[in-house]
Structures are given as structure tokens and as C-alpha cells.
Motif scaffolding. Structure first.
Motif, PDB file in Angstrom:
ATOM      1  N   PHE A 230       0.836  -1.203   0.000  1.00 16.18           N
ATOM      2  CA  PHE A 230       0.000   0.000   0.000  1.00 16.18           C
ATOM      3  C   PHE A 230       0.870   1.253   0.000  1.00 16.18           C
ATOM      4  CE2 PHE A 230      -2.719  -3.269   1.860  1.00 16.18           C
ATOM      5  CZ  PHE A 230      -3.916  -3.043   1.209  1.00 16.18           C
ATOM      6  N   HIS A 231       0.328   2.301  -0.610  1.00 12.15           N
ATOM      7  CA  HIS A 231       1.054   3.562  -0.687  1.00 12.15           C
ATOM      8  C   HIS A 231       0.071   4.722  -0.715  1.00 12.15           C
ATOM      9  CE1 HIS A 231       3.912   6.628  -1.978  1.00 12.15           C
ATOM     10  NE2 HIS A 231       3.065   6.956  -2.945  1.00 12.15           N
ATOM     11  N   ALA A 232       0.348   5.741   0.087  1.00 12.00           N
ATOM     12  CA  ALA A 232      -0.452   6.973   0.058  1.00 12.00           C
ATOM     13  C   ALA A 232       0.136   7.891  -1.008  1.00 12.00           C
ATOM     14  CB  ALA A 232      -0.434   7.658   1.418  1.00 12.00           C
ATOM     15  N   LEU A 259      -3.516   4.700  -2.246  1.00 16.35           N
ATOM     16  CA  LEU A 259      -4.566   5.278  -1.403  1.00 16.35           C
ATOM     17  C   LEU A 259      -4.490   6.793  -1.497  1.00 16.35           C
ATOM     18  CD1 LEU A 259      -4.177   2.963   1.732  1.00 16.35           C
ATOM     19  CD2 LEU A 259      -5.714   2.683  -0.219  1.00 16.35           C
ATOM     20  N   PRO A 260      -5.553   7.492  -1.119  1.00 16.09           N
ATOM     21  CA  PRO A 260      -5.528   8.959  -1.182  1.00 16.09           C
ATOM     22  C   PRO A 260      -4.340   9.532  -0.422  1.00 16.09           C
ATOM     23  CG  PRO A 260      -7.749   8.175  -0.747  1.00 16.09           C
ATOM     24  CD  PRO A 260      -6.862   6.975  -0.664  1.00 16.09           C
ATOM     25  N   GLU A 291      -3.460   8.634  10.167  1.00 12.53           N
ATOM     26  CA  GLU A 291      -4.642   7.927  10.672  1.00 12.53           C
ATOM     27  C   GLU A 291      -5.611   7.595   9.534  1.00 12.53           C
ATOM     28  OE1 GLU A 291      -8.193   8.467  14.023  1.00 12.53           O
ATOM     29  OE2 GLU A 291      -6.930  10.169  13.440  1.00 12.53           O
ATOM     30  N   GLY A 292      -5.837   8.566   8.643  1.00  8.90           N
ATOM     31  CA  GLY A 292      -6.742   8.327   7.522  1.00  8.90           C
ATOM     32  C   GLY A 292      -6.218   7.252   6.590  1.00  8.90           C
ATOM     33  N   TYR A 293      -4.893   7.225   6.411  1.00  9.63           N
ATOM     34  CA  TYR A 293      -4.273   6.198   5.571  1.00  9.63           C
ATOM     35  C   TYR A 293      -4.521   4.806   6.145  1.00  9.63           C
ATOM     36  CZ  TYR A 293      -0.510   3.223   3.783  1.00  9.63           C
ATOM     37  OH  TYR A 293       0.214   2.175   3.262  1.00  9.63           O
TER      38      TYR A 293
END
Length: 581
Positions: A230-232, A259-260, A291-293
Motif C-alpha cells: 500500500f502507498h499513500a 490510497l488517497p 490515521e486516515g491512511y
């Protein structure tokens, strides 16, 4: 008030007091010869597989083995009529409280506070808003006066109803056999990841674009094959993290789950937002920027049952060059052998030879320096610190009320007198241990807040990795060509050189300041309604004036982020425990 389901497990008695563990886990026990071990039921298979070895271990060796083996949990050892309570290595989430009839133990101070309905301590809140002092114990403290948190390298001994914190051996002797240390580091990292991976059906990890997460991704891929990564996404105009993450994914031949961006999901300036799963941590959240990630990542997982997610925190603390490295090299190598380093340090710091020598040979003790920082910060004297100091200058915001300053000063003096001690006599080791404690607290919060739907593992926070890395001579952390040269040497052949030769990691400061300006516009004129204002911790008029200023220097932004973090935490705590304003 909302209710919270907490499991209670009675261990037995000590003196005339009932001994209880409050936890989200179920507990079980096993007889180990003349000892009885109580532990979270989820570790039963691991304990069973090693039971014969554990039976043969002496008490101190058994404690060390368990602390090194697990990253979370509370363990209790009954020996004769005494009890020994402890958590994982360098984990300070173990909390305890003694009342007239019972001793309560948990890895969540909030759970104890909820059961007893203790009020949050104003002095702790005020002290949290003061910066510059070491994280442990001045930020990593209990926010309830009735509850204590275990100190690093300590275990609890409970005998006849009395609680004593006992110190465990914590010396990290430098090993100059660099080939041996490198091999030990390689074997430890790989075997630990292999052992963790073997306990789960699927695995995932982050690839931020940095060295640590990339290193884990390459090792995990070598062991398990085809992990989810995964990557933001980052703003390409600000940095190239996403390009690097895509390069790593392509090299591994694995799909990169994007991710966003962090700036779109950050909650670092949130005040009225619930935590993931409505789980309240022991203290204000330390990882609001990601946290959102984490929440998005959990939603993306196709299967959560028997799934493990690995995170890369802790690598910077163990392997990167830190400010006090020159000070430590002088003591490890001797002044004569370090002369080239001294000249290089003078050139890089652009300071005179005499001033640099004074810094490098300074013998001020940690305790004396921290005491001086406290006295200077709360007094009228100001003294410029040397560049290789143990700690920073004490700073508190202009909008802190006079009563809050007095409360903070009192709390900090109490922490200094009763809980502060030198974790190491080496400045590099001390700074690394302090940073590791900070990352350990982040990991503890992630597990507690994000929940146990999946397993969590941080390879660089593993006890054996930490202990091995802290034996590295300081000079091996310096390499102008590579980031974290010893991690490269340890994982050579698995992680490509390009991962360690990339320049500076991406810059996220633009999003940070944008978040601040948006939060300042939202809350300016409304801080009067903050719990912090009602508790007389902040002067809301002074804070509002500061929020109205067009310029946003880092110190002002950082202080307001602390305000938002603790205000958000207080609002969530108030759902279960009345704040009392």
C-alpha cells in the motif's frame, strides 16, 4: 455516558488486595515448574510450542525471553506468593493503580480510568503542552494522577500488596566485530519476519517511498511472495515518493495499491473527529497525519481474518545518522583516531575548532542538563545550549494560562524527581532509545485504536533487532553515499542499492501548513468552547489572536497541532468519563 466493554481477569491476591488485569484480551495460564505464567490467550500456541524451553529458564531469563518474543500484551508471573508483571521490551503502555481493596493492571490506562471513573489530570494536560523535554517521561506519562505507567527497562514486583518497579539489565555494549554484528542483524530481521509471516494466511506492508518500508517489502516478498503493498499517493510537485513506490512495486512485480494522499486524509488538526472504531487511546494520538491512511488501508483488505500488516517505523531510530553521533564516536574511537572526524565536523557545522571541541568533549550529565532546561524554561534565565546537548530548550506557548504554567511546572518537577533516570550514558544511544520509545508508543496506539481485526508487526521495533542494532559502533552510521549504510549491509542481496542511495525523502510541509491554515480559519473565535479553555489551560483570546496572524512559523503550527490533538482526545474521553467542567 457511553459504556465500554472491558474484560476483567482476576490473577489472585497479594496481601489483602485482589490483583486484576483489565484488557480486551482473554487470559489463560500455564504451570512452568515452580512458576505460573498468565498471558493473553491469543499467544497460547506460541507459548505451547516453546513450553519445554520456558520451563528450564530461570525467572530473569524467562522474563527476557517473553519480552523479546512479543510486541504487545501484559504478562504475569507468579513465583511463590509474589507476582511479577511486565510487558514487551521497551513498551511503556503497562499501567497500574492501587486502591484500598485491589490492584488494577492494564496495557491501557484509559481502561483503568474508565472502570474507576478517574478525572483527567489538569497538570498532565498542561505539561503536555510544554515542549523541549525528553519524550520519556515528560510526554509519555499517565494523564490520570491515580494511575502510573511503567518506566522503560522496568518490571513490576508485587509482594504483600506493595508495588515496586525493579530495573532490568539494559546495557548495550558496542561490538567492534562488524562482520558478526552485520550477520546477526541480517539473521534477526529475516528470521523474525519469517516467523511472523508463518503465523498468518496473508500479509501486507506499506511502501511509502522511503528506505525502511522498502526494505521490509523486499524481505517480505522474498519470504512470502506477492504480499499486498500500500502507498499513500503524494503530490508530484512536492516530492517523488509515489514514483519511488511505483519503482519498487514494479521491481517486485507486485501491484501498488494507491490510497488517497496523506494531506487529504490527515487528522492532525482534527478536534471533533472520532478515532478509528471509536477506540480511545491512553493519550493524544501521535500519528494523526497517517490515521486516515490506516483507515483506508483496512477498508481495502479483502480478508482481515488471519492477516498480518507490517509497518516500517523504527528504522530511522536504529540506523540513520543522528546529531549526537560525533560525540559518541569520540568516546568509542578515542580523540587521536577521531581527529579527521573533528575537522570534518567543524567544516560541516561551520563553527570554530575550539567551539566544536568543547561540544565534543562536553561531560555534562543528562540529569544536570535536563534540570537546567527546566529551571531556565520556567525561570527568567536563558542559557544557549551546545549543539550536541542531551535535550532541547523548554518552550511553552504564549496562550498557556498562568495557572496552567504553574500546574505544568509542578508536574514536570514531579516527573523529574520521581520518574526520570538516565536510560544510557551515551548520547547517541540515549537519543535512539528515546526515539524508539516514541515509536513504540505509536505502535501501541495503532494496535489499540485500529483494533485487532488484523495482526500488526513492526520489524524494526522487535526487541532482538533493537538490541543488535544498538551494538553497532557509531562510525558505521556515517556514509555520505548511502542512507542507513548498516541496514544496506545487513540486507545486501535482498534490497537493491538504489533504495539506499536515493536523496532526501519527499517533502510534506506544504500539506502540513495548508492543514494548519484551514484549521485556524475553522476554529478561530470558537476556542472559548474548547475543554482546554474551560479547564483554564489555554487563554482562548490569546490563542484566537495568534490564529488570526497571517504568518505561520513552525513553532506556532506545532503548538496548535498539540492543542487540537489534546482537545480531540478530551472530547472522546468525555464520552466515557466526565471531564468535569
Amino acid at each position: 455516558m457511553e459504556s465500554k466493554n472491558i474484560k476483567e481477569f482476576t490473577l489472585g491476591t497479594s496481601g489483602n488486595k485482589k490483583l486484576m488485569i483489565l484488557n480486551k484480551d482473554s487470559y489463560t495460564f500455564r504451570d512452568l515448574g515452580n512458576k505460573k505464567l498468565y498471558y493473553p490467550e491469543k499467544y497460547d500456541k506460541e507459548i505451547e510450542n516453546n513450553i519445554e524451553k520456558m520451563i528450564k529458564l530461570e525467572k530473569e531469563s524467562l522474563i527476557t525471553d517473553l519480552q523479546d518474543r512479543f510486541l504487545t500484551g501484559v504478562f504475569a508471573l507468579e513465583v511463590d506468593s509474589d507476582w511479577i508483571i511486565f510487558g514487551p521490551f521497551l513498551d511503556t503502555s503497562l499501567s497500574y493503580c492501587k486502591t484500598e481493596s485491589e490492584i488494577l493492571i492494564s496495557d491501557s490506562a484509559f481502561d483503568i480510568a474508565y472502570k474507576k471513573q478517574f478525572k483527567v489530570s489538569k497538570s498532565s494536560i498542561s505539561a503536555y503542552l510544554v515542549t523541549g523535554l525528553p519524550f520519556e517521561p515528560f510526554s509519555n506519562m499517565s494523564f490520570w494522577d491515580e494511575i502510573s505507567k511503567i518506566n522503560p527497562f522496568r518490571i513490576l514486583k508485587i509482594s504483600s500488596g506493595n508495588i515496586t518497579e525493579c530495573e532490568m539489565t539494559n546495557a548495550f555494549k558496542v561490538d567492534h566485530d562488524i562482520d558478526k554484528v552485520t550477520k546477526d542483524l541480517r539473521d534477526t530481521i529475516i528470521s523474525n519476519i519469517y516467523n511472523q509471516n508463518s503465523q498468518f494466511d496473508s500479509v501486507s506492508c506499506d511502501v511509502s517511498g522511503g528506505v525502511d518500508s522498502a526494505s521490509i517489502a523486499y524481505v517480505v516478498n522474498k519470504i512470502s511472495g506477492q504480499p499486498m503493498i500500500f502507498h499513500a499517493e503524494s503530490d508530484e510537485s512536492a516530492n517523488s515518493d509515489t514514483k519511488w513506490a511505483q519503482y519498487i512495486a514494479d521491481d517486485l512485480r507486485i501491484e501498488l495499491n494507491k490510497l488517497p494522499s496523506i494531506d487529504k486524509n490527515s487528522s492532525r488538526f482534527s478536534v471533533d473527529k472520532e478515532y478509528i472504531g471509536s477506540n480511545v487511546p491512553d493519550s493524544p494520538l501521535l500519528w494523526g497525519d497517517t490515521e486516515g491512511y490506516v483507515k483506508e488501508m483496512l477498508c481495502k483488505l479483502p480478508e482481515k481474518d488471519k492477516h498480518l500488516h507490517m509497518i516500517g517505523i523504527g528504522g530511522d531510530e536504529l540506523f540513520t545518522y543522528i546529531p549526537s553521533v560525533p560525540w559518541s564516536i569520540i568516546r568509542e574511537e578515542g580523540v587521536v583516531r577521531s581527529i579527521p572526524l573533528i575537522f570534518k565536523y567543524c567544516i560541516l557545522s561551520r563553527r570554530s575548532f575550539l567551539k566544536c571541541i568543547k561540544d565534543l568533549t562536553n561531560k555534562t550529565s543528562l540529569k544536570d542538563e535536563v534540570k537546567q532546561s527546566i529551571d531556565n524554561g520556567f525561570g527568567s534565565k536563558k542559557k544557549n545550549k551546545r549543539q550536541l546537548s542531551w535535550s532541547e530548550d523548554v518552550i511553552f506557548p504564549s496562550w498557556l494560562t498562568d495557572s496552567a504554567k504553574e500546574s505544568a511546572h509542578s508536574k514536570i518537577n514531579s516527573l523529574f524527581s520521581n520518574q526520570f533516570y538516565e536510560l544510557s550514558d551515551d548520547r547517541s544511544h540515549y537519543q535512539r532509545i528515546q526515539s524508539i520509545l516514541f515509536q513504540k508508543e505509536i505502535f501501541s496506539q495503532i494496535v489499540h485504536v485500529a483494533g485487532d481485526e488484523i495482526g500488526w508487526y513492526a520489524p524494526f521495533l522487535d526487541a532482538k533487532v533493537i538490541k543488535t542494532a544498538l551494538t553497532l559502533p557509531s562510525r558505521y552510521c556515517t556514509d555520505p553515499q548511502k542512507t542507513k549504510p548498516m541496514l544496506y549491509e545487513a540486507l545486501k542481496g535482498i534490497v537493491p542499492l538504489e533504495v539506499f542511495t536515493r536523496g532526501v525523502k519527499g517533502d510534506y510541509s506544504s500539506a502540513f501548513y495548508n492543514d494548519y491554515r484551514a484549521a485556524a480559519a475553522k476554529w478561530m473565535g470558537k476556542t472559548k468552547e474548547f475543554f482546554l479553555s474551560k479547564l483554564d489551560v489555554i487563554n482562548h483570546e490569546s490563542l484566537d489572536r495568534e490564529l488570526s496572524m497571517p504568518s505561520s512559523n513552525f513553532e506556532r503550527v506545532d503548538f496548535f497541532m498539540r492543542v487540537c490533538n489534546i482537545e480531540r482526545w478530551l472530547r472522546q474521553v468525555n464520552k466515557y468519563i466526565e471531564i468535569g467542567v
